[in-house]
Design a protein around this motif. Structure first.
Motif, mmCIF file in Angstrom:
data_model
loop_
_atom_site.group_PDB
_atom_site.id
_atom_site.type_symbol
_atom_site.label_atom_id
_atom_site.label_comp_id
_atom_site.label_asym_id
_atom_site.label_seq_id
_atom_site.Cartn_x
_atom_site.Cartn_y
_atom_site.Cartn_z
ATOM 1 N N HIS A 259 0.230 -4.504 6.322
ATOM 2 C CA HIS A 259 1.047 -3.616 5.486
ATOM 3 C C HIS A 259 1.995 -4.420 4.606
ATOM 4 C CE1 HIS A 259 3.547 -0.290 4.214
ATOM 5 N NE2 HIS A 259 4.607 -0.869 4.751
ATOM 6 N N GLU A 262 0.199 -6.086 1.726
ATOM 7 C CA GLU A 262 -0.205 -5.146 0.677
ATOM 8 C C GLU A 262 0.997 -4.723 -0.167
ATOM 9 O OE1 GLU A 262 -2.236 -2.617 -1.840
ATOM 10 O OE2 GLU A 262 -2.914 -4.296 -0.585
ATOM 11 N N ARG A 265 1.952 -7.584 -2.452
ATOM 12 C CA ARG A 265 1.011 -7.700 -3.579
ATOM 13 C C ARG A 265 1.345 -6.687 -4.659
ATOM 14 N NH1 ARG A 265 -2.947 -5.114 -5.678
ATOM 15 N NH2 ARG A 265 -2.935 -3.506 -4.038
ATOM 16 N N GLN A 266 1.596 -5.442 -4.256
ATOM 17 C CA GLN A 266 1.904 -4.394 -5.219
ATOM 18 C C GLN A 266 3.203 -4.683 -5.974
ATOM 19 O OE1 GLN A 266 1.956 -0.699 -3.056
ATOM 20 N NE2 GLN A 266 -0.214 -0.795 -2.514
#
Length: 307
Positions: A259, A262, A265-266
């Motif tokens: 989590h 991710e 990265r966003q």
């Protein structure tokens, strides 16, 4: 806490790559920030952060691209909604958010909403006159505000024992007629419980969370010039993430890692995709009614930029 750590590391990397002009790392202080912010009631409470409270922003669900855009100077106070998130634009003035929180708490008391403010500051900021005035005012008027001091051991390069008389920020509370609590700032459960009780008391409370700034004061700082490697290694053994991880299963840890990767990265992609804001905004949001001088500056700027 892991999301905050990963984004903190990513922000440092982006600064080294030239994508961010500067950044103040929060590594080591995640339990203090996440634990305290998690205790807030988002329907009625409000947080007033400093420039080193990424963990609190994560815990309160603030749009992190908008939050980090403040470091780019792309918008006044960051490109997120402070009213909706209950998280004020972070303040780079040392001790600055403390008086703001007291003012908000006065309004909340007059409105009878039952909400409380929490204001973040460091041990160095506790020596500012603004903090004294804010605590005194809150004590006199019995305002619902939590003064949350993250005592991370260092006021930039000055150790706490050289700039906090008496050695404890929490003990100062007695002088203002309010409660003072010292808590292990690397124990997220202890921080959460202390903050929850303080917020629900409806009274002014000083919480001193004893923690450690594992990284530099900012990306332009070299902590090796003023503190020892032995000290840093000793505090690394008390890393709040390692401490919290002992309470989780391997599956939970793997899920948390995935989590955090991710989300990071966003945030990285979103931050790098931000373009320049319209230049007119330099003038449009200074005053409600622009002055003659400001309008003249805007005209001159447009003429120069159109060349």
């Amino acid at each position: 806490m892991l999301v905050a750590r990963r984004i903190d590391e990513e922000a440092i990397a982006l600064q080294r790559q030239g994508a961010l002009p500067g950044y103040a790392p929060s590594k080591g202080q995640e339990a203090a920030q996440v634990g305290s912010a998690a205790a807030l009631d988002p329907t009625r409470d409000f947080a007033f952060p400093t420039y080193r409270d990424l963990g609190a922003a994560v815990a309160m669900g603030v749009d992190l691209v908008g939050y980090l855009s403040t470091h780019l100077g792309t918008w006044h106070g960051g490109m997120y909604d402070p009213v909706a998130s209950r998280f004020a634009p972070f303040n780079a003035v040392v001790g600055g958010p403390v008086t703001h929180a007291v003012g908000w708490a006065m309004g909340a008391k007059l409105d009878g909403t039952g909400g409380a403010a929490i204001t973040y500051f460091g041990d160095g900021a506790s020596s500012q006159g603004d903090v004294h005035e804010a605590m005194n005012f809150a004590g006199v008027y019995r305002l619902p505000v939590v003064f949350f001091c993250q005592n991370n051991g260092w006021a930039i390069s000055v150790p706490t024992d050289r700039q906090v008389a008496g050695g404890s920020v929490a003990k100062r509370a007695e002088g203002y007629g309010i409660e003072g609590v010292r808590v292990d700032g690397n124990d997220v459960r202890a921080v959460y419980e202390a903050t929850r009780q303080a917020l629900r008391s409806g009274e002014p409370v000083v919480i001193e969370a004893m923690t450690y700034r594992m990284g530099p004061h900012s990306t332009s700082d070299d902590p090796g010039r003023y503190r020892s490697l032995a000290e840093e290694q000793a505090w690394a053994e008390r890393d709040p993430l390692r401490r919290a991880a002992r309470e989780l299963t391997e599956t939970e840890l793997n899920e948390a890692e995935a989590h955090a990767d991710e989300v990071t990265r966003q945030v990285r992609e979103g931050l790098l995709a931000l373009g320049d804001r319209p230049g007119e905004e330099l003038f449009d949001f200074v005053y409600r009614e622009p002055t003659t001088a400001l309008l003249e500056q805007k005209r001159a700027w447009k003429e120069a930029s159109d060349v």
